[in-house]
Scaffold this active site. Sequence first.
Site, PDB file in Angstrom:
ATOM      1  N   GLU A 166      61.242  33.778  -6.404  1.00 28.69           N
ATOM      2  CA  GLU A 166      61.777  34.909  -5.423  1.00 28.69           C
ATOM      3  C   GLU A 166      62.897  34.704  -4.714  1.00 28.69           C
ATOM      4  O   GLU A 166      62.824  34.701  -3.260  1.00 28.69           O
ATOM      5  CB  GLU A 166      60.336  35.174  -4.566  1.00 28.69           C
ATOM      6  CG  GLU A 166      59.401  35.453  -5.304  1.00 28.69           C
ATOM      7  CD  GLU A 166      58.177  36.095  -4.396  1.00 28.69           C
ATOM      8  OE1 GLU A 166      58.165  35.929  -3.028  1.00 28.69           O
ATOM      9  OE2 GLU A 166      56.920  36.267  -4.836  1.00 28.69           O
ATOM     10  N   GLU A 364      53.264  35.073 -10.969  1.00 29.11           N
ATOM     11  CA  GLU A 364      52.396  35.281  -9.718  1.00 29.11           C
ATOM     12  C   GLU A 364      51.735  36.628  -9.602  1.00 29.11           C
ATOM     13  O   GLU A 364      52.403  37.607  -9.769  1.00 29.11           O
ATOM     14  CB  GLU A 364      53.063  35.070  -8.410  1.00 29.11           C
ATOM     15  CG  GLU A 364      53.406  33.530  -8.125  1.00 29.11           C
ATOM     16  CD  GLU A 364      53.938  33.427  -6.560  1.00 29.11           C
ATOM     17  OE1 GLU A 364      53.896  34.368  -5.522  1.00 29.11           O
ATOM     18  OE2 GLU A 364      54.923  32.472  -6.509  1.00 29.11           O
TER      19      GLU A 364
HETATM   20  C1  BGP Z   1      54.781  35.071  -2.632  1.00 31.52           C
HETATM   21  C2  BGP Z   1      55.191  33.561  -2.568  1.00 31.52           C
HETATM   22  C3  BGP Z   1      54.232  32.717  -2.455  1.00 31.52           C
HETATM   23  C4  BGP Z   1      53.095  33.091  -1.467  1.00 31.52           C
HETATM   24  C5  BGP Z   1      52.511  34.394  -1.860  1.00 31.52           C
HETATM   25  C6  BGP Z   1      51.575  35.040  -0.936  1.00 31.52           C
HETATM   26  O1  BGP Z   1      55.715  36.034  -2.062  1.00 31.52           O
HETATM   27  O2  BGP Z   1      56.102  33.253  -3.658  1.00 31.52           O
HETATM   28  O3  BGP Z   1      54.869  31.282  -1.944  1.00 31.52           O
HETATM   29  O4  BGP Z   1      53.363  32.751  -0.156  1.00 31.52           O
HETATM   30  O5  BGP Z   1      53.591  35.342  -1.810  1.00 31.52           O
HETATM   31  O6  BGP Z   1      51.967  35.203   0.402  1.00 31.52           O
HETATM   32  P1  BGP Z   1      51.091  35.486   1.745  1.00 31.52           P
HETATM   33  O7  BGP Z   1      50.635  33.926   2.167  1.00 31.52           O
HETATM   34  O8  BGP Z   1      52.230  35.629   2.995  1.00 31.52           O
HETATM   35  O9  BGP Z   1      50.264  36.650   1.534  1.00 31.52           O
END
Ligand code: BGP
Length: 460
Positions: A166, A364
Amino acid sequence: MHYSFPEGFWWGSASSAPQTEGESLSHGKTPTIWDHWFRLQPERFHHGVGPAQTSTFYEHWKEDIALLKALNHNTFRTSVSWARLIPDGTGAVNQEAVAFYNQVIDELLRQGITPFINLFHFDMPLSLQEQGGFENRKVIDAYEAYARTCFELFGDRVTHWFTFNEPIVPVEGGYLYDFHYPNVVDFRRAATVAYHTMLAHARAVKAYRERNDGGEIGIILNLTPSYPRSQNPADVKAAHIADLMFNRSFLDPALRGSYPEDLVALLSQYDQLPACQPGDKELLAAGVVDLLGINYYQPRRIQCRDSQVNPDSPFMPEWFFSAYEMPGRKMNPYRGWEIYEKGIYDILTRLRVEYGNPRCYISENGMGVENEQRFEQDGQIQDDYRIAFVRDHLKWLHKGLSEGSRCLGYHMWTFIDNWSWCNAYKNRYGFVSLDLESQKRTIKKSGEWYRQVAAKNGFD
Ligand code: BGP
């Protein structure tokens, strides 16, 4: 209906070094921007919980890999911590870190789990941020040297590499919207960081290919389909600009080796283009990936701006569009994000139709839940909502496959509840729950479900 997936489909999950390892200021590791920012402003972190309080993968790696095996993962993504491997950002390598990553890689392979290794997950070493981070071209050199070191040390066993996770997030967070250090709000500086990040990416891709190790290298992008509110030309144009800014600014260089002409024209019109140097164009062209990781959480709903822009205000993407809340949209009631499963199919279709159907996988996708302990019964989190979330996304992924998309796998975010940037432990995402005090790990109901899906390579 039975949904079955192609033989060898990648079933796994994703995580990152800074969110799981712990030992953030020991065993030779130096501070990243996260350790530093937490020291400066702990109040910006949910419940004042900082990057030292993780699932302690540094100690529990063996136990965690056994859990991955228990979940029938055949693949697993994590990252290397630059500040642990090369504590000064450039130069000497920390041998303790080498031994640690060797153990992790070897154990994953021993368990039949292919390691997917990402080089950078928002964790700029502080020493390099102090030199300007990716605003400074010298940091591109440092990143390339770091990437070469990783390939040299682990490239005999790691066959799936990623340059960045990202990459737009540190740009948005650190240089536009103030949710990452260094908390700058300046579009042109943001554009420079974005541009230099892609040059760094291309350097790593080139360096990897020169080695002929036989593996593949890619990048992981968070793609947010931009849906216009209506087919009214003003809404369509607004959604197009949001798409240029938030998706195609990284997707086009990654898959086509160049930037979209209309994005360049738009930024040039507003005098926001970063400075280019001779050779940059050729370098970018060399950065086209072998494999694209797609992080998909939620779509972007866009309409034309509902008010006049104040021309004296700082230039921002939002000069060109407004967000809107689609009536009747499905929300994750425990995290506040829209759930739109079809988005995954729309992304795959677009890649197939407009980008030559690249090899890709879902790197993801997941459902964050606040106060998830409330769903515990007899010692296990009964997360039926997460099972429904993953299943419904997989159905759309399956449809994409049936139409010819080259989507090779699905990785859930994340394996075990982990520390997450400013949100710390606010939103729990894991297949495995973590008791932060005792560090006890317990497979959730969704983990058991996923174990079956992976074993059967499908579900009903
Ligand atoms: C994505 C990232 C992860 C993780 C996820 C959840 O954007 O790659 O590293 O953080 O988001 O995010 P959050 O915990 O802010 O809901």
